[in-house]
Design an enzyme around this catalytic site. Structure first.
Site, PDB file in Angstrom:
ATOM      1  N   LYS A   3      -1.252 -28.878   7.154  1.00 31.77           N
ATOM      2  CA  LYS A   3      -0.761 -29.047   8.604  1.00 31.77           C
ATOM      3  C   LYS A   3      -0.740 -28.373   9.710  1.00 31.77           C
ATOM      4  O   LYS A   3      -0.524 -26.732   9.110  1.00 31.77           O
ATOM      5  CB  LYS A   3       0.811 -28.577   7.307  1.00 31.77           C
ATOM      6  CG  LYS A   3       1.945 -29.364   8.587  1.00 31.77           C
ATOM      7  CD  LYS A   3       3.561 -29.492   8.115  1.00 31.77           C
ATOM      8  CE  LYS A   3       4.345 -28.533   7.427  1.00 31.77           C
ATOM      9  NZ  LYS A   3       4.359 -27.945   8.871  1.00 31.77           N
ATOM     10  N   GLU A  50       0.985 -27.807  13.611  1.00 34.66           N
ATOM     11  CA  GLU A  50       1.916 -28.024  14.691  1.00 34.66           C
ATOM     12  C   GLU A  50       1.460 -28.515  15.773  1.00 34.66           C
ATOM     13  O   GLU A  50       0.300 -27.435  16.440  1.00 34.66           O
ATOM     14  CB  GLU A  50       2.570 -27.069  14.263  1.00 34.66           C
ATOM     15  CG  GLU A  50       3.601 -26.424  13.361  1.00 34.66           C
ATOM     16  CD  GLU A  50       4.654 -25.010  13.506  1.00 34.66           C
ATOM     17  OE1 GLU A  50       4.867 -24.768  14.664  1.00 34.66           O
ATOM     18  OE2 GLU A  50       4.782 -24.584  12.150  1.00 34.66           O
ATOM     19  N   ASP A  78      -0.166 -24.398   5.453  1.00 35.90           N
ATOM     20  CA  ASP A  78       0.286 -24.707   6.668  1.00 35.90           C
ATOM     21  C   ASP A  78      -0.541 -24.024   6.605  1.00 35.90           C
ATOM     22  O   ASP A  78      -1.488 -22.843   6.720  1.00 35.90           O
ATOM     23  CB  ASP A  78       1.149 -23.670   6.323  1.00 35.90           C
ATOM     24  CG  ASP A  78       2.583 -25.012   7.539  1.00 35.90           C
ATOM     25  OD1 ASP A  78       2.319 -25.944   7.869  1.00 35.90           O
ATOM     26  OD2 ASP A  78       3.771 -24.293   7.117  1.00 35.90           O
ATOM     27  N   ASP A  90       3.909 -21.610   6.205  1.00 37.98           N
ATOM     28  CA  ASP A  90       3.795 -20.361   6.659  1.00 37.98           C
ATOM     29  C   ASP A  90       5.552 -19.861   6.882  1.00 37.98           C
ATOM     30  O   ASP A  90       5.396 -19.024   7.303  1.00 37.98           O
ATOM     31  CB  ASP A  90       3.031 -20.485   8.340  1.00 37.98           C
ATOM     32  CG  ASP A  90       3.652 -21.320   9.364  1.00 37.98           C
ATOM     33  OD1 ASP A  90       4.832 -22.376   8.642  1.00 37.98           O
ATOM     34  OD2 ASP A  90       3.346 -21.219  10.274  1.00 37.98           O
ATOM     35  N   SER A  91       6.041 -20.724   7.003  1.00 35.01           N
ATOM     36  CA  SER A  91       7.370 -20.235   6.317  1.00 35.01           C
ATOM     37  C   SER A  91       7.575 -18.912   5.359  1.00 35.01           C
ATOM     38  O   SER A  91       8.357 -17.896   4.861  1.00 35.01           O
ATOM     39  CB  SER A  91       8.986 -20.881   5.449  1.00 35.01           C
ATOM     40  OG  SER A  91       8.407 -21.850   4.572  1.00 35.01           O
ATOM     41  N   GLU A  97      10.974 -31.834  12.362  1.00 27.64           N
ATOM     42  CA  GLU A  97      11.469 -30.770  12.484  1.00 27.64           C
ATOM     43  C   GLU A  97      13.175 -30.665  12.856  1.00 27.64           C
ATOM     44  O   GLU A  97      12.609 -30.802  13.954  1.00 27.64           O
ATOM     45  CB  GLU A  97      10.897 -29.363  12.164  1.00 27.64           C
ATOM     46  CG  GLU A  97      11.867 -28.732  11.249  1.00 27.64           C
ATOM     47  CD  GLU A  97      11.227 -26.900  10.610  1.00 27.64           C
ATOM     48  OE1 GLU A  97      10.419 -26.718  10.904  1.00 27.64           O
ATOM     49  OE2 GLU A  97      12.339 -26.496  11.228  1.00 27.64           O
TER      50      GLU A  97
HETATM   51  O1  KIV Z   1       6.824 -23.376   7.175  1.00 29.44           O
HETATM   52  C1  KIV Z   1       6.781 -24.030   6.681  1.00 29.44           C
HETATM   53  O2  KIV Z   1       8.273 -23.994   5.316  1.00 29.44           O
HETATM   54  C2  KIV Z   1       7.126 -25.160   7.458  1.00 29.44           C
HETATM   55  C3  KIV Z   1       8.655 -26.779   6.021  1.00 29.44           C
HETATM   56  C4  KIV Z   1      10.022 -25.555   7.498  1.00 29.44           C
HETATM   57  C5  KIV Z   1       8.083 -27.413   6.802  1.00 29.44           C
HETATM   58  O3  KIV Z   1       6.626 -25.422   7.938  1.00 29.44           O
END
Ligand code: KIV
Length: 282
Positions: free
Chosen positions: A113, A115, A83, A44-45, A182
């Protein structure tokens, strides 16, 4: 051979490091897969590096599905992990299952993934019970930036380090096949890696993790709004791109591009007829 969740487990057992990088589109996913990297994270970056937000809070399920679909088409043998965006799983176990299912069915991801630690273990258990592999994410979890009061290293006090260790055991017990650590002190990340059985993937967590992940725009030098300390720029692709645009701009303006070889021909007699037909008669 296609990388799977079980390949991650075997890699940990045989002490083989796991490589992961983010990607958000088809052509980058193809380049990643051709490089031999094991896994692609559709992070989600993308909120920061693709959509230009200050954080990941505004990223939607539609954003994630759109980019995950594109990545999956180019990912070859890489395991694609998508994510789960902010508020797509925190609200309830039901929401978490529906949205994880969408990332698999519509986004064609191979895993999701999310969090958090103990607080999201019911979600991790329900999603994995439904046959969807889940990677957890601990330490600096960017979706909680407002609660943390900024992007800060986590687990520096004994109390918060213990909380991280408890969370790592909790997500493992809930069924996660791996965990991203992280911005965690290197020695603590190495200690967690020794304690748990599932692979740890570090980002700003030192070399003692079972694998590493980086945001591709960071490692390629394409995103300089903010470069965290843990980033190594493996190339300066941003400069290459900028210089190529400058040359293009110059050549378009001075007429050296396009050349004859870049164009398409037409029969001379057709052009002659057209010129005669459309000749001005004034
Ligand atoms: O969103 C992302 O790119 C991430 C990484 C920084 C692990 O969660």
């Amino acid at each position: 051979m296609k990388n799977t969740v079980s390949a991650f487990m075997s890699a940990k057992q045989s002490k083989k490091k796991i490589s992961m990088v983010t990607a958000y589109d088809y052509s980058m996913a193809k380049l990643v897969s051709e490089s031999g990297i094991d896994s692609i994270l559709v992070g989600d970056s993308l909120g920061n590096v693709i959509l230009g937000y200050d954080d990941t809070i505004s990223v939607t399920m539609e954003d994630m599905i759109h980019h995950s679909k594109a990545v999956s088409r180019g990912a070859g043998n890489c395991l694609v992990i998508a994510d789960m965006p902010f508020m797509s799983y925190q609200t309830s176990v039901y929401d978490a299952m529906v949205n994880a299912g969408r990332l698999m069915k519509e986004g064609r991801a191979g895993a999701v993934k999310l969090e958090g630690g103990k607080s999201v273990c019911p979600q991790i258990k329900a999603i994995t019970d439904a046959g969807i592999p889940v990677m957890a994410h601990l330490g600096l979890t960017p979706q909680s930036v407002n609660a943390f009061g900024g992007y800060k290293v986590q687990g520096k006090t004994e109390e918060s380090a213990k909380r991280l260790i408890d969370d790592a055991f909790a997500v493992q017990d809930a069924g996660a096949f791996g965990v991203v650590l992280e911005c965690v002190p290197s020695e603590l990340a190495e200690f967690i890696t020794e304690l748990i059985e599932i692979p740890t993937i570090g980002i700003g967590a030192g070399s003692g993790c079972d694998g590493q992940v980086l945001v591709n725009q960071d490692m390629l030098g394409m995103f300089n709004d903010y470069v965290p300390k843990f980033v190594k720029q493996f190339a300066n692709v941003g400069e290459i791109i900028k210089n190529s645009f400058k040359v293009y701009d110059t050549e378009v303006k001075n007429g050296t591009y396009p050349e004859e070889k870049h164009g398409y021909g037409i029969d001379k007699s057709i052009m002659k007829n057209l010129r005669e037909t459309y000749a001005r008669k004034d």
